[in-house]
Design an enzyme around this catalytic site. Structure first.
Site, PDB file in Angstrom:
ATOM      1  N   ASP A   1     -21.767  -8.164   9.394  1.00  0.00           N
ATOM      2  CA  ASP A   1     -20.769  -7.993  10.336  1.00  0.00           C
ATOM      3  C   ASP A   1     -21.684  -7.370  11.837  1.00  0.00           C
ATOM      4  OD1 ASP A   1     -18.613  -7.919  11.986  1.00  0.00           O
ATOM      5  OD2 ASP A   1     -17.619  -6.180  10.772  1.00  0.00           O
TER       6      ASP A   1
ATOM      7  N   GLN B   1      -8.934   1.291  14.837  1.00  0.00           N
ATOM      8  CA  GLN B   1      -8.938  -0.072  15.425  1.00  0.00           C
ATOM      9  C   GLN B   1      -9.251   0.151  17.014  1.00  0.00           C
ATOM     10  OE1 GLN B   1      -6.625   1.023  13.319  1.00  0.00           O
ATOM     11  NE2 GLN B   1      -5.205  -0.768  12.673  1.00  0.00           N
ATOM     12  N   GLY B   2     -10.255  -0.723  17.286  1.00  0.00           N
ATOM     13  CA  GLY B   2     -10.914  -0.851  18.615  1.00  0.00           C
ATOM     14  C   GLY B   2     -12.145   0.256  18.780  1.00  0.00           C
ATOM     15  N   ASP B   3     -12.663   0.599  17.735  1.00  0.00           N
ATOM     16  CA  ASP B   3     -13.759   1.320  17.474  1.00  0.00           C
ATOM     17  C   ASP B   3     -14.848   0.275  16.910  1.00  0.00           C
ATOM     18  OD1 ASP B   3     -13.125   3.780  18.341  1.00  0.00           O
ATOM     19  OD2 ASP B   3     -12.320   4.539  16.378  1.00  0.00           O
ATOM     20  N   SER B   4     -14.571  -0.749  16.509  1.00  0.00           N
ATOM     21  CA  SER B   4     -15.184  -1.623  15.788  1.00  0.00           C
ATOM     22  C   SER B   4     -16.334  -2.213  16.664  1.00  0.00           C
ATOM     23  CB  SER B   4     -14.451  -2.855  15.487  1.00  0.00           C
ATOM     24  OG  SER B   4     -14.041  -2.883  14.424  1.00  0.00           O
TER      25      SER B   4
ATOM     26  N   HIS C   1     -17.174  -9.445  14.052  1.00  0.00           N
ATOM     27  CA  HIS C   1     -15.866  -9.937  13.994  1.00  0.00           C
ATOM     28  C   HIS C   1     -15.137  -9.435  15.325  1.00  0.00           C
ATOM     29  CE1 HIS C   1     -15.110  -5.389  12.774  1.00  0.00           C
ATOM     30  NE2 HIS C   1     -13.969  -5.830  13.681  1.00  0.00           N
TER      31      HIS C   1
HETATM   32  N1  ARG Z   1     -12.025  -3.522  12.319  1.00  0.00           N
HETATM   33  C1  ARG Z   1     -11.543  -2.340  13.211  1.00  0.00           C
HETATM   34  C2  ARG Z   1     -11.893  -2.777  14.558  1.00  0.00           C
HETATM   35  O1  ARG Z   1     -11.845  -3.969  14.978  1.00  0.00           O
HETATM   36  C3  ARG Z   1     -12.260  -0.994  12.843  1.00  0.00           C
HETATM   37  C4  ARG Z   1     -11.917  -0.317  11.833  1.00  0.00           C
HETATM   38  C5  ARG Z   1     -12.553   0.824  11.391  1.00  0.00           C
HETATM   39  N2  ARG Z   1     -11.448   1.286  10.417  1.00  0.00           N
HETATM   40  C6  ARG Z   1     -11.885   2.509   9.550  1.00  0.00           C
HETATM   41  N3  ARG Z   1     -10.974   3.001   8.898  1.00  0.00           N
HETATM   42  N4  ARG Z   1     -13.167   2.986   9.658  1.00  0.00           N
HETATM   43  O2  ARG Z   1     -11.863  -2.029  15.551  1.00  0.00           O
END
Ligand code: ARG
Length: 257
Positions: A117, A203-206, A72
């Site tokens: 993913d 967010q941003g750790d993905s 993603h």
């Molecule tokens: N989708 C998020 C990203 O694009 C990562 C989210 C992780 N969330 C969590 N609650 N562990 O960075």
């Protein structure tokens, strides 16, 4: 892309891109505002395989010229010179940061926003740093995991200048399904977090790795940061791509890059 999971992922990934454009916040992390919610600063060289990607995601060096990240975080497969990988530093503003452009992206075949993913990014040249091996059996899909990233310190928070780390315990598919129902793909995802919340990726750790020690005390990657309901909420664990499930696919895909 009609499930809650897909919506959450899409929202967060778009947020990460927007946040990446904003200047990084210099300065200290404290307990209430630590990136990777509830984490602490990583030491220089502690996780040498960690990579920051310019679209606002994390990743890990799978080989010295291939970064493993989340599907993603990328737009599809093919030639792509638009991504910059930053490695070798905990401080993204450091003069000693190693920055290398992408040449190709390979998004997991069949990726449609639910499960699968993972993605690979080929770099223009190798980076001379240690790589992170991936788990190819379920033997390490348990215990306590380490997560790291430059993502938000809390829901809605900004991207960070310094790499942060935290540890989170394994959560069973059954418990994770009680939070997420059919949005979870138990055969392709692995969950981690504390029942009381407080520690999580955000967010941003993905795309960044979730990893632990193997029987030889070497780091081994078991997950890829994927999604969650908010960040660090009680009874909503973080959801990670289950690397062991995809290890053969990843290995075969890397051989084509
Ligand atoms: N989708 C998020 C990203 O694009 C990562 C989210 C992780 N969330 C969590 N609650 N562990 O960075």
């Amino acid at each position: 892309m009609s499930t809650l999971a897909a919506l959450l992922k899409r929202t967060l990934a778009v947020g990460a891109v927007a946040l990446a454009a904003v200047s990084l916040q210099p300065g200290a992390a404290n307990a209430s505002q630590a990136p990777v919610v509830g984490g602490t600063r990583a030491a220089q060289g502690e996780f040498p395989f960690m990579v920051r990607l310019s679209m606002g995601c994390g990743g890990a060096l799978y080989t010295q010229q291939i970064v493993l990240t989340a599907a993603h975080c990328v737009n599809g497969s093919g030639n792509n010179t638009s991504i910059t990988a930053t490695a070798g530093v905990v401080d993204l503003n450091s003069a000693s940061a190693i920055k290398v452009k992408s040449t190709k992206v390979l998004q997991a075949p069949g990726y449609n926003g639910k499960g699968k993913d993972w993605a690979l990014i080929k770099l223009a040249k190798p980076i001379n740093l240690p790589t992170l091996k991936i788990a190819d059996t379920k033997a390490f899909d348990n215990g306590t995991f380490t997560v790291a990233g430059w993502g938000a310190t809390r829901e809605g928070g900004g991207q960070q200048r310094y790499l942060m780390k935290a540890t989170v315990p394994f959560v069973s598919d059954a418990v994770c399904q009680s939070a997420y129902g059919s949005d979870l793909v138990p055969g392709e995802e692995i969950c981690a977090g504390l029942p009381q919340g407080g520690v999580d990726t955000c967010q941003g750790d993905s795309g960044g790795p979730m990893f632990r020690r193997d029987d030889n005390n070497a780091w081994i990657q078991v997950g890829i940061v994927s999604w969650g309901e908010g960040c660090a909420r009680p009874n909503f664990p973080g959801v990670y791509s289950e690397v062991s499930t995809f290890a053969t696919d990843i290995k075969n895909a890397a051989a084509t890059l």
